[in-house]
Motif scaffolding. Structure first.
Motif, PDB file in Angstrom:
ATOM      1  N   VAL A 283       0.367  -5.425  -7.680  1.00 12.91           N
ATOM      2  CA  VAL A 283       1.335  -5.363  -7.190  1.00 12.91           C
ATOM      3  C   VAL A 283       1.816  -3.893  -6.764  1.00 12.91           C
ATOM      4  CG1 VAL A 283       2.823  -5.826  -8.836  1.00 12.91           C
ATOM      5  CG2 VAL A 283       3.546  -6.600  -6.514  1.00 12.91           C
ATOM      6  N   ALA A 284       1.669  -3.276  -7.970  1.00 12.36           N
ATOM      7  CA  ALA A 284       2.281  -1.687  -7.776  1.00 12.36           C
ATOM      8  C   ALA A 284       1.451  -1.001  -6.632  1.00 12.36           C
ATOM      9  CB  ALA A 284       2.148  -0.958  -9.111  1.00 12.36           C
ATOM     10  N   TYR A 285       0.151  -1.312  -6.224  1.00 10.07           N
ATOM     11  CA  TYR A 285      -0.509  -0.689  -5.112  1.00 10.07           C
ATOM     12  C   TYR A 285      -0.302  -1.212  -3.962  1.00 10.07           C
ATOM     13  CZ  TYR A 285      -3.219   0.632  -9.232  1.00 10.07           C
ATOM     14  OH  TYR A 285      -3.762   1.238 -10.546  1.00 10.07           O
ATOM     15  N   THR A 286       1.007  -1.654  -3.802  1.00 13.19           N
ATOM     16  CA  THR A 286       1.538  -2.029  -2.371  1.00 13.19           C
ATOM     17  C   THR A 286       2.651  -1.246  -1.916  1.00 13.19           C
ATOM     18  OG1 THR A 286       2.942  -3.756  -3.072  1.00 13.19           O
ATOM     19  CG2 THR A 286       0.629  -4.463  -3.200  1.00 13.19           C
ATOM     20  N   THR A 287       3.264  -1.555  -0.888  1.00 15.02           N
ATOM     21  CA  THR A 287       4.768  -0.986  -0.489  1.00 15.02           C
ATOM     22  C   THR A 287       5.772  -1.842  -0.705  1.00 15.02           C
ATOM     23  OG1 THR A 287       4.614  -1.639   1.841  1.00 15.02           O
ATOM     24  CG2 THR A 287       3.344   0.397   1.382  1.00 15.02           C
TER      25      THR A 287
END
Length: 277
Positions: free
Chosen positions: A83-87
């Motif tokens: 989820v960290a690799y989203t905006t």
């Protein structure tokens, strides 16, 4: 714990130049002492490229290798496996409670920052735990005694399938919080406790979560390119406000971990050098 400085929204974020930490023993000693006492220190003036955290790892000894690699890139990615690799917004959490021994310290180096949004948020988990213990001892007892399942399955640095049980608030023999294990992104759907304990657990967790997110406890700031935030992953929960995606990468942080054993070893050695200089 008597040496710790607890804080809320009134935090004055400690800052030290990055190059001073690399080159000067007294500055490095101050950094690690402050990291241990306050739980968070901002290092400023790092180069805007990947690899600066490797230098920091060499300064203390070595970085912690995980399933996401020796370092990892936090940016908006297609088919994100984290989820960290989203905006999107990241709610308060500690990293890697799915491991039996979660990393003790986390580094995040801002290489590129979005113009709007993307603010970082942190909260002192020990301070909030103490507040919970004062206002609702039963809720504190529930969160410090109930084993919660965490799981993480995927492919990154290598393929992985990890699972373990953690208590949201780990305590010592005196009942004092010594580690927070809280990450809803990896908290499992499995929850094998007696049915009559489910509602009390979620009521306690909601009260803890409400305290974490209260205006008096959380501290909001925005990393600038060249900033490296270093923080105690056992104590400080972190999050991020959402930001807009674009055709190009608009926000890029590089992350890494270290273990407290490594950090404390370097601190002891630096203390000897500083005292003998």
């Amino acid at each position: 714990l008597s040496a710790q400085q607890h804080w809320g929204s009134d935090l004055v974020l400690p800052q030290i130049p990055f190059e001073a930490v690399l080159d000067d023993d007294e500055s490095a000693h101050t950094w690690l002492c402050t990291l241990r006492r306050v739980g968070v220190v901002l290092l400023t003036g790092a180069a805007l490229r990947q690899g600066e955290l490797v230098k920091l790892g060499h300064r203390i000894g070595f970085l912690r290798l995980t399933f996401y690699g020796p370092t990892w890139q936090v940016q908006d990615k297609a088919d994100a496996n984290n989820v960290a690799y989203t905006t999107g917004k990241l709610c308060f959490h500690t990293d890697y409670p799915v491991l039996q021994h979660p990393p003790g310290v986390q580094f995040l180096h801002c290489i590129k920052q979005t113009d709007a949004g993307g603010e970082s948020e942190i909260v002192d988990g020990f301070h909030v735990s103490n507040k919970l213990k004062e206002q609702n001892p039963q809720a504190y007892q529930i969160l410090s005694s109930t084993a919660v399942d965490y799981t993480d399955v995927g492919v990154d640095y290598c393929d992985f399938a990890v699972q373990c049980k953690q208590r949201i608030i780990d305590v010592d023999s005196r009942g004092q919080a010594v580690r927070i294990n809280y990450n809803n992104a990896t908290r499992d759907t499995v929850f094998d406790i007696p049915v009559e304990k489910v509602r009390p657990f979620y009521a306690a967790l909601k009260e803890f979560n409400d305290l974490l997110n209260s205006a008096e406890h959380k501290f909001t700031y925005k990393l600038k390119p060249g900033d490296i935030v270093t923080f105690d992953n056992w104590r400080v929960l972190h999050g991020r406000q959402s930001y807009q995606s674009g055709s190009e990468v608009t926000r890029h942080l590089e992350g890494a971990y270290a273990d407290w054993d490594v950090v404390m070893s370097r601190l002891r050695l630096l203390r000897k050098r500083v005292l003998n200089s």
